[in-house]
Motif scaffolding. Structure first.
Motif, PDB file in Angstrom:
ATOM      1  N   GLY A  12       1.009  -1.619   0.008  1.00 17.31           N
ATOM      2  CA  GLY A  12      -0.030   0.098  -0.506  1.00 17.31           C
ATOM      3  C   GLY A  12       0.883   1.141  -0.540  1.00 17.31           C
ATOM      4  N   ALA A  37      -1.827   1.126   6.773  1.00 13.98           N
ATOM      5  CA  ALA A  37      -3.514   2.107   5.960  1.00 13.98           C
ATOM      6  C   ALA A  37      -2.901   3.419   5.835  1.00 13.98           C
ATOM      7  CB  ALA A  37      -3.765   1.747   7.994  1.00 13.98           C
ATOM      8  N   PHE A  42      -2.767   2.599  -1.014  1.00 12.56           N
ATOM      9  CA  PHE A  42      -3.707   1.956  -0.189  1.00 12.56           C
ATOM     10  C   PHE A  42      -4.621   0.796  -1.062  1.00 12.56           C
ATOM     11  CE2 PHE A  42      -7.216   1.265   2.642  1.00 12.56           C
ATOM     12  CZ  PHE A  42      -7.309   0.289   3.799  1.00 12.56           C
ATOM     13  N   ASP A  43      -5.820   1.944  -1.644  1.00 12.24           N
ATOM     14  CA  ASP A  43      -7.458   1.208  -2.504  1.00 12.24           C
ATOM     15  C   ASP A  43      -6.245   0.322  -3.662  1.00 12.24           C
ATOM     16  OD1 ASP A  43      -7.839   3.203  -0.813  1.00 12.24           O
ATOM     17  OD2 ASP A  43      -8.751   4.920  -2.098  1.00 12.24           O
ATOM     18  N   VAL A  46      -6.173  -2.731  -1.395  1.00 15.98           N
ATOM     19  CA  VAL A  46      -7.042  -3.313  -1.625  1.00 15.98           C
ATOM     20  C   VAL A  46      -7.665  -3.940  -2.482  1.00 15.98           C
ATOM     21  CG1 VAL A  46      -9.320  -3.076  -0.236  1.00 15.98           C
ATOM     22  CG2 VAL A  46      -7.307  -1.815   0.777  1.00 15.98           C
ATOM     23  N   GLU A  47      -7.782  -3.950  -3.217  1.00 18.07           N
ATOM     24  CA  GLU A  47      -8.101  -4.083  -4.390  1.00 18.07           C
ATOM     25  C   GLU A  47      -7.381  -5.882  -4.715  1.00 18.07           C
ATOM     26  OE1 GLU A  47     -10.773  -3.186  -6.613  1.00 18.07           O
ATOM     27  OE2 GLU A  47     -11.405  -2.845  -4.487  1.00 18.07           O
ATOM     28  N   LYS A  50      -7.897  -8.451  -2.478  1.00 23.42           N
ATOM     29  CA  LYS A  50      -9.837  -8.891  -2.991  1.00 23.42           C
ATOM     30  C   LYS A  50      -9.604 -10.233  -4.063  1.00 23.42           C
ATOM     31  CE  LYS A  50     -12.286  -4.732  -1.057  1.00 23.42           C
ATOM     32  NZ  LYS A  50     -13.226  -3.541  -0.978  1.00 23.42           N
ATOM     33  N   LYS A 116      -9.444   1.474   9.640  1.00 18.65           N
ATOM     34  CA  LYS A 116      -9.081   1.725   8.240  1.00 18.65           C
ATOM     35  C   LYS A 116      -9.278   0.524   7.161  1.00 18.65           C
ATOM     36  CE  LYS A 116      -7.240   4.042   4.718  1.00 18.65           C
ATOM     37  NZ  LYS A 116      -6.185   5.261   3.887  1.00 18.65           N
ATOM     38  N   VAL A 117      -8.170  -0.630   8.519  1.00 16.67           N
ATOM     39  CA  VAL A 117      -8.211  -1.709   7.408  1.00 16.67           C
ATOM     40  C   VAL A 117      -9.402  -2.588   7.504  1.00 16.67           C
ATOM     41  CG1 VAL A 117      -6.607  -3.476   7.358  1.00 16.67           C
ATOM     42  CG2 VAL A 117      -6.033  -1.628   7.384  1.00 16.67           C
ATOM     43  N   TYR A 119     -12.568  -1.628   8.041  1.00 12.77           N
ATOM     44  CA  TYR A 119     -12.912  -0.634   7.218  1.00 12.77           C
ATOM     45  C   TYR A 119     -13.584  -1.478   5.592  1.00 12.77           C
ATOM     46  CZ  TYR A 119     -16.783   2.111   5.139  1.00 12.77           C
ATOM     47  OH  TYR A 119     -17.891   2.703   5.324  1.00 12.77           O
ATOM     48  N   ALA A 120     -12.288  -1.738   5.000  1.00 15.55           N
ATOM     49  CA  ALA A 120     -11.766  -2.281   4.079  1.00 15.55           C
ATOM     50  C   ALA A 120     -11.791  -3.380   3.372  1.00 15.55           C
ATOM     51  CB  ALA A 120     -10.522  -1.286   3.583  1.00 15.55           C
TER      52      ALA A 120
END
Length: 283
Positions: A12, A37, A42-43, A46-47, A50, A116-117, A119-120
């Motif tokens: 991230g 975080a 970061f975004d 996260v992708e 996933k 934050k993590v 919530y993601a």
């Protein structure tokens, strides 16, 4: 039994780091990573997490050399006048030893990072930290309290050997001496609170990069139990060295992770590659 966790830090922080982590997981021997975080990518991380659900993702607790999640006005002891974290471990240590770091602010910021993590959509497999800052006794107490609340049952302890063939100058030696002392205290604190830790740790302290040769030597000389290898791969040295202000060979570490020679060696040795979630029963 000899088991191995290979964990990439700074997930991230930059998209070139994220790219390397995904490549090393899909095509190499990487088993685990830890997400930052406050990282600018970061975004994107996260992708990647996933679309690679079997990639174990922990939380890379960050209190130096990065960007806070909390409002800087709420954590003044942790930030510069520009609102960024203090630049490095040494600066933090000096402030910490002078009583200038407020534990309540550490708790506020690390909790914000975890939230934050969470919530993601990421449930961390473990905690570690940027520049090993969680080994400080006061910070370790906050990290343990947060781990219990978050039901995180594993944590890195960077109990690196003083002499392992990778020391690069006096700065590295001093860093290893200090870290080794703090790690012993941190390990006792973690385990006494029911938090599992690997038995052994291998990784950089003051700027060394992990080459193929170093990886091969490490694998050939693994001790019984679980060993964590900490690594910092990337796909573009020129960009990352400037962005991170760190003369680190990110590409060399990625090459080691995807090396066919190393993959064959792991297979020949019949080593079990695991991640931190597998340590739950070793508390």
């Amino acid at each position: 039994m000899k088991q191995l966790i290979i964990n990439a830090d700074d997930f991230g922080r930059h998209r070139f780091i994220n790219e390397a982590i995904e490549e090393a997981f899909r095509h190499g021997c990487l088993t685990s990573t830890t997400i930052m975080a406050g990282g600018r990518a970061f975004d994107d991380a996260v992708e990647i997490a996933k679309r690679n659900p079997s990639l174990a993702v922990g939380l890379h607790l960050t209190l130096v050399n990065g960007f806070p999640i909390s409002d800087p006005k709420k954590i003044p002891s942790l930030v510069t006048k520009e609102g960024y974290f203090h630049p490095d471990y040494s600066t933090f240590a000096k402030l910490y030893m002078r009583g200038k770091i407020e534990r309540s602010e550490v708790q506020e910021e690390l909790t914000a990072q975890y939230e934050k993590v969470r919530y993601a959509g990421i449930k961390p497999t473990h905690f570690d930290s940027h520049q090993h800052i969680h080994h400080f006794p006061g910070v370790m107490g906050v990290a343990i309290k947060l781990a219990k609340r978050a039901k995180v049952t594993a944590m890195r302890i960077a109990s690196t050997k003083i002499f392992d063939g990778s020391i690069d100058g006096i700065g590295s030696l001093v860093g290893r001496l200090g870290l080794s002392s703090l790690a012993k205290i941190a390990e006792n604190s973690a385990r006494s609170n029911g938090i599992a830790t690997p038995d052994h740790f291998v990784g950089i302290v003051a700027g060394e990069s992990i080459s193929k040769e170093f990886m091969i030597n490490t694998i050939n000389n693994l001790e019984e139990g679980v060993t964590e290898i900490m690594i910092h791969p990337g796909t573009n040295n020129q960009v990352l060295q400037y962005f991170c202000d760190w003369r680190h060979d990110f590409e060399e570490e990625l090459d080691a992770l995807v090396s066919p020679k190393i993959m064959r060696l792991l297979d020949t040795k019949k080593l079990t590659l695991i991640d931190f979630s597998d340590l739950k029963l070793r508390r």
